[in-house]
Motif scaffolding. Structure first.
Motif, short mmCIF file in Angstrom:
data_model
loop_
_atom_site.label_atom_id
_atom_site.label_comp_id
_atom_site.label_asym_id
_atom_site.label_seq_id
_atom_site.Cartn_x
_atom_site.Cartn_y
_atom_site.Cartn_z
N PHE A 46 0.86 -1.17 0.00
CA PHE A 46 0.00 0.00 0.00
C PHE A 46 0.91 1.23 0.00
O PHE A 46 1.65 1.47 0.95
N VAL A 47 0.86 2.00 -1.09
CA VAL A 47 1.68 3.21 -1.23
C VAL A 47 0.77 4.42 -1.30
O VAL A 47 -0.19 4.45 -2.09
N SER A 48 1.04 5.41 -0.49
CA SER A 48 0.27 6.66 -0.56
C SER A 48 1.15 7.75 -1.15
O SER A 48 2.37 7.76 -0.96
N ILE A 49 0.51 8.67 -1.88
CA ILE A 49 1.20 9.80 -2.50
C ILE A 49 0.57 11.07 -1.96
O ILE A 49 -0.63 11.29 -2.10
N VAL A 50 1.37 11.91 -1.32
CA VAL A 50 0.87 13.16 -0.76
C VAL A 50 1.63 14.33 -1.39
O VAL A 50 2.72 14.16 -1.95
N GLY A 51 1.06 15.50 -1.28
CA GLY A 51 1.71 16.70 -1.82
C GLY A 51 0.70 17.83 -1.91
O GLY A 51 -0.52 17.61 -1.87
N ARG A 52 1.21 19.02 -2.01
CA ARG A 52 0.36 20.19 -2.12
C ARG A 52 -0.43 20.17 -3.43
O ARG A 52 -0.06 19.49 -4.38
N SER A 53 -1.51 20.94 -3.48
CA SER A 53 -2.25 21.10 -4.71
C SER A 53 -1.31 21.64 -5.78
O SER A 53 -0.55 22.58 -5.54
N GLY A 54 -1.34 21.01 -6.96
CA GLY A 54 -0.47 21.43 -8.04
C GLY A 54 0.86 20.71 -8.07
O GLY A 54 1.70 20.98 -8.94
N SER A 55 1.08 19.78 -7.14
CA SER A 55 2.36 19.06 -7.11
C SER A 55 2.46 17.99 -8.18
O SER A 55 3.53 17.44 -8.43
#
Length: 222
Positions: free
Chosen positions: A33-42
């Motif tokens: 299970f891999v999650s990807i996070v980041g600011r809007s526009g990343s």
């Protein structure tokens, strides 16, 4: 199992070209299970759309079980999406004129295989699993937003796919329903399903086996 190498993507807009992905990489191992996070526009949603083959990269490589699918034919990509890949969107994309059960059966109606009695029983079992027992005959308009998202998850489950791509699957849900969806995703991971989830929720991202962060169109090294 699935690997993206040096993925780039540029879009043309009113202000000219905008580079959204600048060499993004990701490795997804079986049953992880891999999650990807980041600011809007990343670039995280664009990246997920490329990983799930809904969008073609400008350059880079996509490898699935050793097969280079970067430039695979439309027929091959359609086959992968029908059988091996499942996608859950933030907005559930249910067909309003089909019942919950029929929406779950949609992959079969679109060519995955015949809608047999066994397949119908499996659809009902998937609805039961997401907490919608007895609601298979209801139209989406008669279900809450959380229930509609659960139907979308059941539709992904009915195919017995190898990898699930989820774009903000809890983004429109209340905390209680979001927690329940995350619990279900955790169960599916333990059963061997590989999951790639884009989320803005740091708490939910931390529940994955591995959380990666995107910035400026790249996956930051962990």
């Amino acid at each position: 199992m699935f690997e993206a190498k040096n993925i780039t993507k540029t879009f043309n807009g009113e202000g000219g070209e905008a580079a959204v992905l600048n060499g993004a990489d990701l490795l997804v191992e079986p049953g992880r299970f891999v999650s990807i996070v980041g600011r809007s526009g990343s670039g995280k949603t664009t990246f997920l759309n490329i990983l799930s083959t809904l969008l073609a990269p400008d350059s880079g490589e996509l490898l699935y079980r050793g097969e280079d699918i970067t430039h695979a034919s439309r027929a091959r990509l359609n086959e992968l999406r029908r059988r091996d890949f499942a996608v859950i969107f933030q907005f559930h994309h249910l067909l309003p004129y089909l019942t919950a059960r029929e929406n779950v059966l949609l992959p079969y109606m679109q060519g995955l295989g015949p809608v047999t009695a066994a397949v119908r029983r499996r659809a009902d079992a998937c609805l039961d699993r997401v907490g919608l027992s007895g609601k298979g005959g209801k139209l989406p308009g008669h279900l809450s937003g959380g229930e509609q998202q659960r139907v979308a998850i059941a539709r992904a489950l009915v195919k017995e796919s190898a990898i699930l791509f989820a774009d903000e699957p809890t983004g429109n849900l209340d905390k209680e329903t979001g927690d329940a969806i995350m619990g279900l995703l955790g169960e599916l991971k333990h059963e061997g399903l590989a999951i790639v989830m884009v989320t803005h929720d740091e708490e939910y991202a931390a529940r994955a086996d591995r959380a990666v962060r995107m910035a400026d169109g790249m996956v930051l090294k962990q």
